[in-house]
Structure formats: structure tokens, C-alpha cells
Design a protein around this motif. Structure first.
Motif, PDB file in Angstrom:
ATOM      1  N   PHE A  64       0.865  -1.182   0.000  1.00  0.00           N
ATOM      2  CA  PHE A  64       0.000   0.000   0.000  1.00  0.00           C
ATOM      3  C   PHE A  64       0.903   1.234   0.000  1.00  0.00           C
ATOM      4  N   LEU A 101      -6.247   0.244   9.293  1.00  0.00           N
ATOM      5  CA  LEU A 101      -5.272  -0.273   8.339  1.00  0.00           C
ATOM      6  C   LEU A 101      -4.823  -1.689   8.699  1.00  0.00           C
ATOM      7  N   ARG A 102      -4.690  -1.973   9.990  1.00  0.00           N
ATOM      8  CA  ARG A 102      -4.366  -3.346  10.402  1.00  0.00           C
ATOM      9  C   ARG A 102      -5.475  -4.314   9.975  1.00  0.00           C
ATOM     10  N   ALA A 105      -5.171  -4.922   6.243  1.00  0.00           N
ATOM     11  CA  ALA A 105      -4.050  -5.835   5.984  1.00  0.00           C
ATOM     12  C   ALA A 105      -4.426  -7.263   6.329  1.00  0.00           C
ATOM     13  N   VAL A 115       1.391  -9.004   2.641  1.00  0.00           N
ATOM     14  CA  VAL A 115       1.408  -7.544   2.663  1.00  0.00           C
ATOM     15  C   VAL A 115       2.796  -7.080   3.107  1.00  0.00           C
ATOM     16  N   GLY A 117       5.622  -3.548   3.227  1.00  0.00           N
ATOM     17  CA  GLY A 117       5.581  -2.103   3.374  1.00  0.00           C
ATOM     18  C   GLY A 117       6.633  -1.396   2.538  1.00  0.00           C
ATOM     19  N   ARG A 208       3.815  -1.259   7.700  1.00  0.00           N
ATOM     20  CA  ARG A 208       3.559  -1.752   6.339  1.00  0.00           C
ATOM     21  C   ARG A 208       2.490  -0.927   5.643  1.00  0.00           C
ATOM     22  N   MET A 209       1.551  -0.428   6.405  1.00  0.00           N
ATOM     23  CA  MET A 209       0.375   0.201   5.812  1.00  0.00           C
ATOM     24  C   MET A 209       0.444   1.720   5.786  1.00  0.00           C
ATOM     25  N   ASP A 210       1.186   2.300   6.681  1.00  0.00           N
ATOM     26  CA  ASP A 210       1.179   3.765   6.793  1.00  0.00           C
ATOM     27  C   ASP A 210       2.506   4.239   7.337  1.00  0.00           C
TER      28      ASP A 210
END
Length: 260
Positions: A64, A101-102, A105, A115, A117, A208-210
Motif C-alpha cells: 500500500f 489499516l491493520r 491488511a 502484505v 511495506g 507496512r500500511m502507513d
């Protein structure tokens, strides 16, 4: 292993594409940069269709990247998979961004996708501990410590990744509106403060997401807000276009450094 980048706005999707070939998932309603990669069109309301399209493309790994606002779902467009997931997603949306976001994922991982990052794909975009541009004064370091202490205290509340302190006082805290909005507020309410922006992950945040980022625009907005320093977390804040960031710091007289 085929990879897909779920693209938000900004330059980060393109920077991750430089790590290797990938499909680019373009979400309806999200303005993302044109990239030289095969597109997979998608909608927030159609997770099932996206899962199927990713599998058809042979995708096993997802990243992402870029800014995404919280989506407004149109129930009339939802496919059955999305309708089944909505109670779970809606519950997460009622909490902080990291929780949401968790959850997203976890949904993709349950579908068999790995997933990763931005830090996994472009570790070269972070800074090691130490000065990056200019010299941080003792006053800068004291203000940075004050802003850090507030971010640490707010970490369990999943609020934001940035805060501004000046002369020992916290004069801005990032919330859902983001860093730019915080800096505009600081500039209007405390012009010429000479304060310090601290940008770092929330304690325990899923990077990983933000992953927190700064770029040349961050430096210029900090300067416009009357700040004189920026501290980022070493090894966990992405610097987008480091040469341009350093040039913006030099032009505006802002000191930039990375701290543990």
C-alpha cells in the motif's frame, strides 16, 4: 513473485515501482499518478472483485503506497464479499487509522496475499540517526523532546504521527486532518514561533500500511508556518526526494535531523 501496489495519491507508488515490476491497483475516486505499469481498476465497495483480479494477475504480494482518505461506501455497489466484511471494517473505522489499516491488511492476508511495506521495498529512503541538513541547536532538541513526549503519550489513542513544539510548549498535534492542516494551524495561531516539527510513527504502529513521510513540500510548509527545525525518526520515516528536501532546508534555513 508477482507484486501489486495499491496506489494512493503522491509520488510514493512510483518510488515503490522502482523496486521492481508490479501491477498498480487504481481505486475509483483516488487521484494517483500515471505510472508505466499494468493497471488493475478497483472500487472500495468491491473487495471480492479485487481479490479475483489480483489472483488472475498472479499477484501474491501487496504494498500500500500513497495517501488515501477514509472511503465513503456506496452500499448499492457492494459485492457479496464486501457486504460480508462491512461489519468488521465499519467497527475498525470507528477507531483510529492504525486499527483500520491493520484490519485491511489482515483481510488481504486471510485471502492469501503477503502484505509488505514501503520500508521493505525501499529501505534506502529512510535516514540513519544524525544531522541531515543544518545544525540542530540545544533549543531545537529541547522542543523536539517535548513534542516526542506528547506523541508517545498519545500513541495508545492512535491519534497522529506529528507534533510541533516551540519554547517548550506544544503548539500543534496532528490528527485525522494530517500534517499539512496542523502546519497551517500553527502558522495562523503561532506565527514566527521558530518551533520544531517532530514526525515519527505512533508507538506500535503497523508500518507496512502507513509509513510516515516527509518531502520538500513538508519543509516548505514548515517554513511557511514559521518553524526552524524538523526531527524525524531514524529508520522509520521515508524521505521523498532527499536531494530536494535538503535543498528546501537550505533555502528556508530549516535544520533537519533524524533521532532514535
Amino acid at each position: 513473485m508477482a507484486r501489486a501496489i495499491i496506489a494512493g495519491s503522491g509520488v510514493l507508488p512510483g518510488l515503490l515501482l522502482q523496486a521492481g515490476p508490479a501491477h498498480v491497483v487504481r481505486l475509483a475516486g483516488v487521484e494517483s499518478e500515471p505510472l508505466d505499469a499494468p493497471d488493475i481498476p478497483a472500487r472500495f465497495e468491491q473487495f471480492g472483485a479485487l481479490f479475483a483480479d489480483l489472483r488472475a494477475a498472479g499477484v501474491e504480494e501487496l504494498a500500500f503506497a500513497g495517501a488515501l482518505s477514509r472511503p465513503a461506501f456506496d452500499p448499492s455497489l457492494m459485492d457479496p464479499e464486501t457486504m460480508a466484511l462491512m461489519p468488521r471494517v465499519a467497527g475498525a473505522m470507528a477507531q483510529g487509522d492504525d486499527t483500520l489499516l491493520r484490519t485491511i491488511a489482515a483481510i488481504f492476508e486471510e485471502q492469501g496475499f503477503r502484505v509488505v511495506g514501503a520500508l521493505d521495498l525501499r529501505p534506502d529512503l529512510v535516514a540513519a540517526e544524525g544531522p541531515i541538513s543544518g545544525d540542530a541547536s540545544d533549543a531545537h532538541l529541547r522542543d523536539a523532546a517535548r513534542a516526542r513526549s506528547v506523541l508517545d503519550a498519545l500513541g495508545p489513542l492512535d491519534v497522529g504521527q506529528g507534533a510541533v513544539a516551540a519554547k517548550g510548549q506544544v503548539i500543534g498535534i496532528e490528527t485525522l486532518q494530517g500534517t499539512d492542516a496542523m502546519l497551517r494551524f500553527v502558522g495562523m495561531s503561532q506565527p514566527g514561533s521558530g518551533g520544531v516539527l517532530v514526525k515519527r510513527p505512533k508507538p506500535g504502529q503497523d508500518l507496512r500500511m502507513d509509513t510516515p513521510v516527509i518531502g520538500p513540500a513538508t519543509v516548505m510548509k514548515a517554513a511557511e508556518a514559521g518553524l526552524s527545525g524538523i526531527e524525524i525518526a531514524a529508520g522509520s520515516v521515508l524521505i521523498l526526494d532527499r536531494d530536494a528536501v535538503e535543498a528546501a532546508c537550505e533555502a528556508s534555513g530549516i535544520a533537519l535531523w533524524a533521532a532514535p
